[in-house]
Design an enzyme around this catalytic site. Structure first.
Site, short mmCIF file in Angstrom:
data_model
loop_
_atom_site.label_atom_id
_atom_site.label_comp_id
_atom_site.label_asym_id
_atom_site.label_seq_id
_atom_site.Cartn_x
_atom_site.Cartn_y
_atom_site.Cartn_z
N CYS A 147 2.96 6.32 -91.37
CA CYS A 147 2.64 7.44 -92.27
C CYS A 147 1.15 7.43 -92.61
O CYS A 147 0.33 7.55 -91.72
CB CYS A 147 3.53 7.40 -93.51
SG CYS A 147 3.51 8.99 -94.41
N HIS B 256 8.46 8.12 -90.79
CA HIS B 256 8.87 6.83 -91.34
C HIS B 256 10.01 6.26 -90.48
O HIS B 256 11.17 6.64 -90.67
CB HIS B 256 9.36 6.98 -92.78
CG HIS B 256 8.26 7.20 -93.77
ND1 HIS B 256 7.60 6.17 -94.38
CD2 HIS B 256 7.72 8.35 -94.24
CE1 HIS B 256 6.69 6.67 -95.20
NE2 HIS B 256 6.73 7.99 -95.13
N GLU C 11 11.36 3.40 -90.71
CA GLU C 11 12.25 2.63 -91.58
C GLU C 11 13.23 3.51 -92.33
O GLU C 11 14.20 3.01 -92.91
CB GLU C 11 11.41 1.78 -92.55
CG GLU C 11 10.83 2.52 -93.74
CD GLU C 11 9.55 3.29 -93.44
OE1 GLU C 11 8.90 3.76 -94.39
OE2 GLU C 11 9.21 3.43 -92.24
#
Length: 217
Positions: free
Chosen positions: A82, A198, A200
């Site tokens: 990001c 992202h 994750e």
């Protein structure tokens, strides 16, 4: 033996989310602000959320820009996420509010290019979106082309400026996405990789991207 991965703690980013996601790849993960530990790890993850200028100021204060530069110069893998991707470019141009002028902040300068506000009907770009990886990608190996990734951002690199290549220095592999216009969603460039989305927070598809990166360490 598990790869040793450091998530760089410089005061910005979803550190625990990144840590948990990296641990699920089987890596041995440490969250630290210690430059020595960050330099010696097999892989370094640089997260980031919020404004480019604030992230860059925090990164410099922690010596993270020097750590990134030394790792890349030595061929040691780095993954930006990001705003942790955005600060790898030459500069970011932000507007504090509708009444103020744009202000530019110098980035790490690992890639030429400017991070600027997306030209889209709805900003921020928040939610799930597909991406278009290039041929030969390693980050997106075995990822279904229809998979979606989770984005939360108002700014991005809208124009890719690094096109030179040679037999010794292959051109970076650039992945694109679209929100109102095309923007850079990921880059793979030797030891330096990054994603605007992202991973994750991107479910199984994001987990595969992280596992692919760890497999290169």
């Amino acid at each position: 033996m598990s790869s040793r991965v450091v998530v760089l703690d410089y005061g910005s980013g979803n550190l625990r989310s990144a840590q948990r996601a990296m641990e699920r790849t089987g890596a041995d993960v440490t969250v630290t602000s210690d430059p020595r530990v960050a330099l010696e790890a097999d892989g370094l993850v640089v997260p980031g959320v919020g404004a480019f200028s604030a992230c860059m100021a925090s990164l410099k204060a922690a010596g993270g820009d020097r750590v990134i530069g030394r790792r890349v110069a030595g061929g040691r893998p780095v993954l930006g996420i990001c705003v942790g991707m955005q600060v790898l470019f030459d500069r970011g141009v932000e507007q504090a509010d509708v009444h103020s002028e744009d202000r530019a902040t110098e980035g790490c300068g690992e890639w030429p290019g400017t991070v600027e506000r997306l030209r889209a009907p709805v900003v921020p770009h928040m939610g799930w979106n597909t991406v278009t990886p290039p041929e030969g990608t390693r980050l997106f190996a075995d990822v279904d082309p229809e998979e979606r990734f989770y984005f939360v951002h108002s700014y991005a690199v809208r124009h890719w400026e690094f096109v030179a290549s040679s037999d010794r220095i292959p051109a970076p592999r650039v992945t694109w996405a679209e929100h109102g216009e095309p923007f850079v969603a990921a880059v793979e460039n030797g030891p330096l990789s990054a994603t605007q989305f992202h991973p994750e927070k991107s479910g199984d598809a994001g987990a595969r991207v992280l596992a692919n990166w760890v497999a290169t360490l």
